[in-house]
Enzyme design. Structure first.
Site, PDB file in Angstrom:
ATOM      1  N   SER A 147       4.714   2.361   7.874  1.00  0.00           N
ATOM      2  CA  SER A 147       4.431   1.258   6.951  1.00  0.00           C
ATOM      3  C   SER A 147       5.686   0.781   6.230  1.00  0.00           C
ATOM      4  O   SER A 147       6.417   1.572   5.634  1.00  0.00           O
ATOM      5  CB  SER A 147       3.417   1.706   5.898  1.00  0.00           C
ATOM      6  OG  SER A 147       2.153   1.863   6.459  1.00  0.00           O
ATOM      7  N   HIS A 191       0.816  -1.210   0.000  1.00  0.00           N
ATOM      8  CA  HIS A 191       0.000   0.000   0.000  1.00  0.00           C
ATOM      9  C   HIS A 191       0.854   1.267   0.000  1.00  0.00           C
ATOM     10  O   HIS A 191       0.360   2.348  -0.305  1.00  0.00           O
ATOM     11  CB  HIS A 191      -0.980  -0.001   1.183  1.00  0.00           C
ATOM     12  CG  HIS A 191      -0.367   0.301   2.511  1.00  0.00           C
ATOM     13  ND1 HIS A 191       0.055  -0.679   3.386  1.00  0.00           N
ATOM     14  CD2 HIS A 191      -0.104   1.472   3.129  1.00  0.00           C
ATOM     15  CE1 HIS A 191       0.540  -0.117   4.479  1.00  0.00           C
ATOM     16  NE2 HIS A 191       0.447   1.192   4.353  1.00  0.00           N
ATOM     17  N   ASP A 214       0.316  -7.639   1.744  1.00  0.00           N
ATOM     18  CA  ASP A 214       0.618  -6.212   1.726  1.00  0.00           C
ATOM     19  C   ASP A 214       2.126  -5.963   1.676  1.00  0.00           C
ATOM     20  O   ASP A 214       2.641  -5.046   2.313  1.00  0.00           O
ATOM     21  CB  ASP A 214      -0.002  -5.498   2.934  1.00  0.00           C
ATOM     22  CG  ASP A 214       0.037  -3.978   2.789  1.00  0.00           C
ATOM     23  OD1 ASP A 214      -0.027  -3.494   1.642  1.00  0.00           O
ATOM     24  OD2 ASP A 214       0.159  -3.282   3.813  1.00  0.00           O
TER      25      ASP A 214
END
Length: 312
Positions: free
Chosen positions: A153, A48, A78
């Site tokens: 992230s 993402h 992910d």
């Protein structure tokens, strides 16, 4: 020197060693974190973070900003891999050591563009399953109370030896001290396949399941400490056609033992043929089922423990 002073010094040494391998990833108006896997420029981050871009900006420690090519991405975990042309980069090793609840966890990343931020916590739980919305699901996650925020992230969650135990990926909105990371055991094989193939085709069984630590007597009967409990069998799927049932305990795929959802997925992806043999325990007996999974089927959301969002 006190124990607290020794711990502080060890922590400083760990961070100083790991930090040069942590990078910034920039895409459009968003940004995140990544970690260098190989000296010749392969970088692991979150899918993402890179989105659907072919190129992203990468901020390397000691090298400044450069351009990176997105060479592979996997929506199910992910994860994504980016390649830069630089060589002789500092790397971070992915641990092979089994994790345990309560062990120390150190997160490094770029939350809200505060580069190189470090937070300390513990492994709060293992094998968490979270839906992210839009039919997306991530399984087998590490839960940690190390502070993680948007921008973390793709950054590393380190163990006390300075090895990567997980890749930070999601939080529960409005919660405090509940963050999640994709475990290194998953990241290792996913990253390797992304580097080799650019994508991962996941066979679809049509079940919801969870990793389960077995009671001592059952573990003795089946010959292993953990397995995958089938929680639900979806209709009109290969699992239903093969006769798989709710409450079955999956033990092996083609003779290779499974103790987690990650094991099950890895063995299915790497299977040499389309059909596989499942070994399971049902009502006190060992049974074997042959099953031919569907190919390239969207995820079905099983029972879960909460809703999360990725850390953009």
């Amino acid at each position: 020197m006190t124990l607290l002073q020794t711990f502080s010094n060890d922590l400083k040494t760990l961070v100083a060693s790991a930090a040069p391998a942590v990078v910034g990833i920039e895409h459009g108006k968003g940004q995140g974190t990544g970690m260098v896997l190989t000296q010749d420029g392969y970088i692991l981050t979150n899918r993402h973070v890179v989105g659907e871009a072919k190129k992203v900006g990468v901020r390397l420690s000691g090298y400044g900003r450069t351009s990176g090519e997105v060479i592979g991405r996997d929506a199910a975990t992910d994860l994504a891999v980016v390649r830069v042309e630089n060589t002789n980069l500092t790397t971070l090793p992915l641990t092979k050591k089994p994790m345990e609840v309560g062990e120390i966890a150190v997160a490094i990343g770029n939350p809200f563009r505060f580069e190189g931020s470090v937070s300390l916590g513990i492994v709060s739980a293992l094998d968490r399953t979270l839906p992210l919305g839009g039919g997306k699901l991530i399984e087998g996650l590490i839960q940690t109370d190390a502070a993680v925020n948007p921008g973390n992230s793709g950054g590393p969650l380190l163990d006390a030896w300075g090895n990567v135990m997980g890749v930070t990926t999601a939080i529960i909105p409005f919660a405090q001290g509940i963050g999640f990371a994709v475990p290194a055991s998953t990241a290792t094989w996913v990253a390797a396949l992304l580097i080799q193939r650019g994508s991962i085709e996941r066979p679809y069984l049509g079940i919801a399941g969870r990793s389960e630590t077995l009671p001592a007597l059952l573990a003795q009967d089946v010959g292993q400490a953990k397995g995958v409990r089938v929680l639900e069998v979806n209709p009109n799927t290969p699992a239903q056609s093969a006769g798989l049932q709710s409450e079955d305990l999956l033990l092996a795929v083609d003779g290779q033992s499974v103790s987690s959802i990650d094991d099950l997925q890895r063995h299915m992806v790497l299977a040499k043929s389309f059909s596989v043999e499942l070994e399971l325990w049902r009502k006190g007996k060992r049974e074997f089922l042959n099953i031919t999974p569907f190919r390239r089927v969207p995820h079905v959301i099983p029972r879960s423990e909460g809703r999360a969002r990725t850390l953009n």
